[in-house]
Design an enzyme around this catalytic site. Structure first.
Site, mmCIF file in Angstrom:
data_model
loop_
_atom_site.group_PDB
_atom_site.id
_atom_site.type_symbol
_atom_site.label_atom_id
_atom_site.label_comp_id
_atom_site.label_asym_id
_atom_site.label_seq_id
_atom_site.Cartn_x
_atom_site.Cartn_y
_atom_site.Cartn_z
ATOM 1 N N ASP A 70 0.749 -1.171 -0.329
ATOM 2 C CA ASP A 70 -0.166 -0.189 -0.264
ATOM 3 C C ASP A 70 0.656 1.085 0.056
ATOM 4 O O ASP A 70 2.560 1.332 0.230
ATOM 5 C CB ASP A 70 -0.690 0.587 0.902
ATOM 6 C CG ASP A 70 0.277 0.007 2.445
ATOM 7 O OD1 ASP A 70 0.384 -0.850 2.631
ATOM 8 O OD2 ASP A 70 -1.260 0.677 3.595
ATOM 9 N N GLU A 135 -0.165 -1.170 5.777
ATOM 10 C CA GLU A 135 1.090 -0.534 6.237
ATOM 11 C C GLU A 135 0.920 1.142 6.824
ATOM 12 O O GLU A 135 0.762 1.707 7.945
ATOM 13 C CB GLU A 135 2.273 -0.579 6.437
ATOM 14 C CG GLU A 135 3.094 -0.921 6.922
ATOM 15 C CD GLU A 135 4.115 0.781 6.959
ATOM 16 O OE1 GLU A 135 5.108 1.503 8.111
ATOM 17 O OE2 GLU A 135 4.022 1.413 6.167
#
Length: 398
Positions: A70, A135
């Site tokens: 991400d 994250e």
């Protein structure tokens, strides 16, 4: 099967994986690893947040590489010299959102572990990958959730490398062996609303807040130690919510963050801040939230292996550091020793994020060198293990 880490980085950048979405990146990586004999588990938590745990099973120990696909939003597209999700190479640099943080790191360790399990040498041990798409945002549905799942399934990791961009000026100049903790405070001071012309009839909470924040800012929490810088506080927000210039407000709110080292504890920090507040006023409300705790991996044999691998490929003597922000290593440290090493972080989260093509290849080579020496220790540490024989490709370990 041979993986080109540059081409894989480009492919991963093309997935518009704005946190916490993976946009197909997790499935793409799983497909690559399955072809190389890895057992892959795609795990969904929360609102379909995808994670991957893949393992090439070959006994113990289990060496794990971890990271996230991400990325943060690109911001204003007009500020980019090219589409952030259409990777472009210019003058030896690969541009795109996530190029530095941390799709090149993932591509490098995927290429390294695939090449290692398909290589000529034999080794006793397993290699795994833990990859999340959460994250940068909803951490409770990412690595933290995967680790809880692993505990429930009795899946163990013996050592982990997180491929975060840790290098500062040159690839290989910094290894992270720990991170400071992060404690976010919210403070509300109350007073009594009134007219500015009659301050004696009111109680202005702004002055209370100014006094408290000044005391906090002037506080020396500690002086640091061998591994950590001193703990410090930064004030991040002050809000009165008052648009009327002749009105004394009834309350004021402020936010501040303390990045703390392993000298401090959360309970101790809260007590200290609470004492400062109560020394100024009794009419306040204080709350604290911790995102990731401080941790330190004491340098050991595995740290030495990484230092040697970096020096062999780059000629650089890396420094061991605990500076910088938080990462998922703070969760991983609860189940096994962990270090972080990866690309240069100068352009992470910035417009025109980019990495050197040459550095992608070098990082892959460093990871491969680490894997080889993790399972096949070099001569200077062979006396620390039980070697039962030798092969043309290296020692055969017990």
């Amino acid at each position: 099967m041979k993986i080109d880490p540059v081409e894989l980085t480009k492919k991963l950048i093309s997935f518009k994986s704005i946190t916490p979405k993976d946009d197909g990146a997790i499935e793409h990586i799983a497909a690559i690893l399955k072809k190389s004999g890895f057992e892959c588990e795609i795990l969904e938590f929360g609102d379909k947040v995808k994670n991957l745990y893949a393992k090439y099973i070959n006994g113990v120990p289990n060496l794990c590489f971890a990271g996230h696909v991400d990325v943060v939003p690109p911001g204003e597209l007009k500020d980019w010299i090219s589409d952030p999700f259409k990777p472009e190479i210019r003058d030896g640099m690969l541009y795109g959102r996530g190029a530095a943080d941390m799709k090149s790191g993932i591509a490098a360790f995927i290429a390294a572990i695939v090449d290692s399990v398909a290589g000529k040498f034999r080794f006793s041990g397993s290699i795994s990958a833990l990859i999340t798409s959460a994250e940068e945002s909803t951490e409770e549905h990412g690595t933290k959730a995967v680790l809880e799942w692993m505990k429930s399934k009795q899946k163990k990791i013996d050592f982990c490398i997180v491929g975060e961009p840790t290098s500062s000026e040159k690839l290989g100049d910094t290894i992270k062996i720990g991170r400071r903790g992060s404690a976010t405070f919210k403070l509300i001071c109350h007073g009594k609303q009134g007219h500015v012309a009659y301050p004696e009839l009111a109680d202005n909470p702004i002055y209370k807040m100014i006094s408290i924040l000044s005391k906090i800012k002037d506080t020396t929490f500690d002086t640091g130690n061998k591994y950590f810088q001193p703990s410090h506080c930064e004030i991040t927000t002050i809000d009165v919510g008052n648009n009327t210039n002749n009105l004394i407000p009834s309350s004021i709110a402020a936010g501040f963050n303390i990045r703390y080292n392993n000298i401090q504890t959360l309970d101790g920090l809260y007590k200290l801040i609470d004492e400062i507040c109560s020394s100024v006023t009794n009419d306040y409300k204080l709350s604290m939230q911790s995102s990731r705790n401080v941790f330190l991996s004491i340098p050991d044999r595995n740290t030495d292996i990484m230092l040697d691998a970096i020096n062999k490929i780059t000629g650089i003597d890396a420094v061991l550091s605990t500076n910088g922000g938080t990462s998922d290593a703070a969760f991983i440290k609860d189940i096994c020793p962990v270090i972080e090493f990866g690309m240069i972080n100068k352009t992470a989260h910035q417009v025109n994020e980019c990495v050197s093509i040459d550095d992608i290849h070098k990082l892959t080579a460093i990871y491969k060198e680490f894997i080889k020496n993790y399972f096949y220790p070099t001569n200077k540490i062979l006396n620390q293990i039980n070697v039962i024989g030798n092969t043309p490709d290296g020692p055969l370990l017990a």
